[in-house]
Enzyme design. Structure first.
Site, short mmCIF file in Angstrom:
data_model
loop_
_atom_site.label_atom_id
_atom_site.label_comp_id
_atom_site.label_asym_id
_atom_site.label_seq_id
_atom_site.Cartn_x
_atom_site.Cartn_y
_atom_site.Cartn_z
N HIS A 179 9.27 -3.68 3.06
CA HIS A 179 8.72 -3.72 2.12
C HIS A 179 10.05 -4.22 1.17
CE1 HIS A 179 5.60 -0.71 3.45
NE2 HIS A 179 4.57 -1.77 2.62
N ASP A 223 2.49 -9.80 8.36
CA ASP A 223 1.07 -9.66 8.51
C ASP A 223 0.49 -11.17 8.45
OD1 ASP A 223 -0.03 -6.68 8.40
OD2 ASP A 223 1.48 -7.03 6.60
N LYS A 271 4.96 -12.01 6.79
CA LYS A 271 5.03 -12.36 8.10
C LYS A 271 4.03 -11.42 9.63
CE LYS A 271 7.90 -16.95 8.21
NZ LYS A 271 7.96 -17.85 8.44
N LEU A 323 7.49 2.93 1.22
CA LEU A 323 7.42 1.92 1.18
C LEU A 323 8.66 1.87 2.73
CD1 LEU A 323 8.06 1.45 -2.06
CD2 LEU A 323 6.33 -0.41 -0.16
N MET A 341 0.69 -1.25 -0.33
CA MET A 341 0.05 0.02 0.05
C MET A 341 0.75 1.47 0.14
SD MET A 341 -3.86 -0.78 1.94
CE MET A 341 -3.14 -0.43 3.42
N SER A 362 6.40 0.02 10.25
CA SER A 362 5.39 -0.34 9.69
C SER A 362 4.80 0.97 8.99
CB SER A 362 3.81 -0.86 10.24
OG SER A 362 2.60 0.00 10.38
P1 AMP Z 1 1.23 -2.92 3.70
O1 AMP Z 1 1.93 -2.05 2.67
O2 AMP Z 1 1.58 -2.45 4.83
O3 AMP Z 1 0.30 -3.19 2.82
O4 AMP Z 1 2.28 -3.83 3.43
C1 AMP Z 1 2.76 -4.87 2.07
C2 AMP Z 1 3.23 -5.97 2.92
O5 AMP Z 1 4.36 -5.87 3.66
C3 AMP Z 1 2.42 -7.15 3.32
O6 AMP Z 1 3.39 -8.40 3.23
C4 AMP Z 1 3.55 -7.18 4.97
O7 AMP Z 1 3.51 -7.73 5.49
C5 AMP Z 1 4.92 -6.52 4.52
N1 AMP Z 1 5.36 -5.65 5.40
C6 AMP Z 1 4.75 -4.41 5.94
N2 AMP Z 1 5.67 -4.14 7.39
C7 AMP Z 1 6.91 -5.40 7.03
C8 AMP Z 1 7.33 -5.69 8.36
N3 AMP Z 1 7.88 -4.73 9.20
N4 AMP Z 1 7.89 -6.95 7.84
C9 AMP Z 1 7.80 -7.34 6.70
N5 AMP Z 1 7.21 -7.59 5.87
C10 AMP Z 1 6.48 -6.62 6.02
#
Ligand code: AMP
Length: 312
Positions: A42, A182, A180, A38, A35, A217
């Site tokens: 990511h 999420d 992982k 980054l 989303m 995050s």
């Molecule tokens: P998002 O942009 O938050 O929807 O995340 C996109 C992808 O990045 C998803 O598969 C999340 O699980 C992964 N992701 C987000 N934060 C982390 C993190 N701290 N460590 C590993 N993967 C992450």
């Protein structure tokens, strides 16, 4: 090797054409759905994807379908220019395409993409006009979506599974990489891929943390410095619980109590703290096989999630 300038594609037909051309050249394709806004988490996912395919597509799309009316869709952080800069900095083979659609729920009618602002609290998000030819098809992974985050976010996984299915149909990847961080989302996507026979390998990568342990995050940017310091109680207590379990404390209620107390004492509001089976996410009373300790907690207006796998 010099970093690569990713091609930005906004149209779904163009995206599909690009993927089919890449496949015709014999390339396998990895998709990393995000989303945006980054961070290193990511970027680690993207680096991981380079191990599985020759062509890398990163999608950046804040999916309205997974937010309920009371959630933070309008304040979700974004910085597309910064994101592209970060993607450019990935060394090696790099990212080929950034798929950045404007709206994946509009189907050509002028008003079809409007989010319904009049929906009431608790009502599921309708990404379409109330009548007519709008989007009305949703993917539900019925049992896995109910627990953990599904309890307080009833439409969340319906939106996630649907948008990921749509991205799979548009990008047609061979591999899709998820974090992982999420955990429930990762398991739901794996189950959807199995149940609906998507011919896609789903990879899960480890959580990336700041040096002091806070899981990275996009939402961390909304924490004040004080809230951020308090939020460290999540990862600290999870690490302690993992250690205690490995030393023989396998009673889940006791482990849960100690984590919940630490977070509450630090000033957080626990949404849930549960220990579940790693595969089927069923609640566990005593840890006898691989389990995962999942937590969601509020610090100020920010809801954070974290988890810790316990492999004993
Ligand atoms: P998002 O942009 O938050 O929807 O995340 C996109 C992808 O990045 C998803 O598969 C999340 O699980 C992964 N992701 C987000 N934060 C982390 C993190 N701290 N460590 C590993 N993967 C992450």
């Amino acid at each position: 090797m010099a970093s690569k300038e990713p091609l930005i594609i906004t149209g779904k037909e163009e995206m599909r054409r690009w993927s089919r051309a890449a496949r015709a050249e014999g390339k396998s394709i990895a998709l990393v759905p995000t989303m945006g806004y980054l961070h290193q988490g990511h970027l680690t996912l993207i680096r991981e994807s380079l191990r599985y395919a020759e062509a890398i597509v990163v999608s950046i799309y804040v999916n309205p379908g997974q937010f309920s009316p009371t959630e933070d869709l309008s304040t979700y952080p974004s910085d597309f220019v910064g994101d592209i800069r970060k993607l450019r900095s990935i060394s090696g083979a790099g990212v080929d395409v950034v798929f950045h659609p404007k709206d994946l729920y509009g189907y050509g009618r002028s008003n079809s993409s409007k989010i319904d602002e009049n929906r009431s609290e608790g009502e599921v998000v309708s990404c379409v006009e109330k009548s007519g030819n709008g989007h009305e098809t949703w993917v539900r992974v019925e049992r896995l979506e109910k627990g953990l985050c599904g309890k307080s976010r009833p439409v969340f996984f319906r939106g996630v599974a649907t948008i990921v299915a749509k991205l799979f149909n548009i990008v047609e990847p061979d591999v899709a990489v998820f974090g992982k961080k999420d955990y429930q989302q990762w398991r739901i996507i794996q189950r959807m891929v199995r149940d609906l026979d998507f011919g896609i390998k789903v990879v899960g990568t480890e959580i990336v943390r700041d040096d002091d342990g806070l899981a990275k995050s996009s939402r961390n940017v909304r924490l004040s410095p004080e809230e951020r310091a308090k939020a460290l109680s999540i990862s600290k207590s999870l690490f302690s619980a993992k250690l205690a379990a490995e030393k023989g404390q396998v009673n889940c209620q006791e482990l849960i109590n100690s984590v919940a107390q630490s977070i509450t004492k630090a000033g957080g509001k626990v949404d849930y703290a549960e220990i579940v089976d790693q595969e089927n996410l069923d609640l566990v009373k005593e840890i006898k096989s691989p389990a995962v300790f999942c937590v969601a907690a509020w610090f100020g207006n920010v809801r954070l999630i974290d988890n810790m796998e316990i492999n004993i």
